[in-house]
Write an enzyme that holds these catalytic residues in place. Structure first.
Site, mmCIF file in Angstrom:
data_model
loop_
_atom_site.group_PDB
_atom_site.id
_atom_site.type_symbol
_atom_site.label_atom_id
_atom_site.label_comp_id
_atom_site.label_asym_id
_atom_site.label_seq_id
_atom_site.Cartn_x
_atom_site.Cartn_y
_atom_site.Cartn_z
ATOM 1 N N GLY A 39 -63.878 26.451 -124.949
ATOM 2 C CA GLY A 39 -64.652 26.423 -123.634
ATOM 3 C C GLY A 39 -64.980 25.311 -122.912
ATOM 4 N N CYS A 188 -71.902 30.996 -131.057
ATOM 5 C CA CYS A 188 -71.091 31.479 -129.784
ATOM 6 C C CYS A 188 -70.640 32.914 -130.027
ATOM 7 C CB CYS A 188 -69.838 30.619 -129.772
ATOM 8 S SG CYS A 188 -68.627 31.317 -128.403
#
Ligand SMILES: [Zn+2]
Length: 254
Positions: A39, A188
């Site tokens: 990400g 996450c």
């Protein structure tokens, strides 16, 4: 100087007094090691490649998963299950064949970290676990290499610049301590993350990387060693903390 064939490509940089032809030529001579192609790493890679970094070392041991596509902007649906380093290299080659690429398809550990960061002008760490982050930080201190560390979760991001090899400047370990050396988990998957939040943290990390790389040749400002920028996507806004050097740090104390 840049070869004439590259001048048009970087015209919008070169016209900036803070970058200029000299700054752009300096960027073309740099090597950046990018740890983690997720990400943070995916958008950071796009802007580092766009900035004409000379050599990119792409480090990740993972494959693309369908749940990555919501934020890891260089991967496409048809690429699920394939190696992130292979796909990222392909992306760079198609985007700009003038950039050199090296791939490291391994997880970074204390055993291989020195080899992974060798030769780097800067390491940008956007990986997903503390054990790797600390191994990378210790290797950067030992090699005298600046480290940009970026992390993101939910609606929060953190981007810090570390130069623990310099007197009085903290390293990443000064910030987090030693408790996480064996910690392999990250929140996450459990906590979620807004995709655009990863984009903000990743592109801001790329901006800070360019700030560090231009230090000495350009004028976008001091590298901001020991400054940790906290990005809040809900507010939205940003605030900055100063990290102190830990005189007992096992990464950077002498
Ligand atoms: Zn330290």
């Amino acid at each position: 100087m840049l070869p004439p064939v590259r001048l048009d490509r970087f015209a919008r940089h070169i016209v900036l007094p803070e970058v200029g032809g000299a700054g752009q030529a300096a960027l073309a001579k740099t090597t950046v090691v990018l740890i983690g192609l997720g990400g943070i790493g995916a958008p950071a890679l796009q802007y580092l490649a766009g900035a004409g970094i000379g050599m990119l070392v792409l480090v990740d041991d993972d494959m693309v998963d369908e749940s990555n596509l919501q934020r890891q902007t260089i991967y496409r649906e048809g690429e699920i299950g394939r190696s992130k380093t292979e796909l990222a290299e392909l992306w760079v080659r198609e985007f700009d064949p003038g950039i050199e690429v090296r791939r490291v398809g391994q997880r970074v550990t204390p055993a291989n970290a020195a080899q992974v960061v060798a030769g780097a002008d800067l390491v940008l760490d956007g990986c997903d676990n503390f054990a790797t982050r600390l191994a990378v930080s210790d290797a950067c201190v030992a090699a005298g290499t600046p480290l940009l560390s970026a992390a993101v979760g939910r609606f929060q991001g953190q981007v810090g610049a570390f130069a623990g090899h310099l007197p009085g400047e903290p390293c990443y370990r000064c910030y987090v301590g030693d408790a996480f050396d064996a910690d392999d988990c990250d929140s996450c998957a459990d906590d979620g993350m807004l995709g655009a939040m990863a984009g903000w943290a990743g592109t801001f990390a790329a901006l800070q990387a360019i700030r560090v790389l231009l230090d000495g040749s350009g004028g976008i400002g001091a590298p901001q060693w020991g400054k940790l920028h906290l990005l809040d996507g809900l507010k939205p806004g940003m605030r900055t903390l100063s990290i102190a050097k830990d005189p007992a740090c096992k990464g950077c104390a002498r």
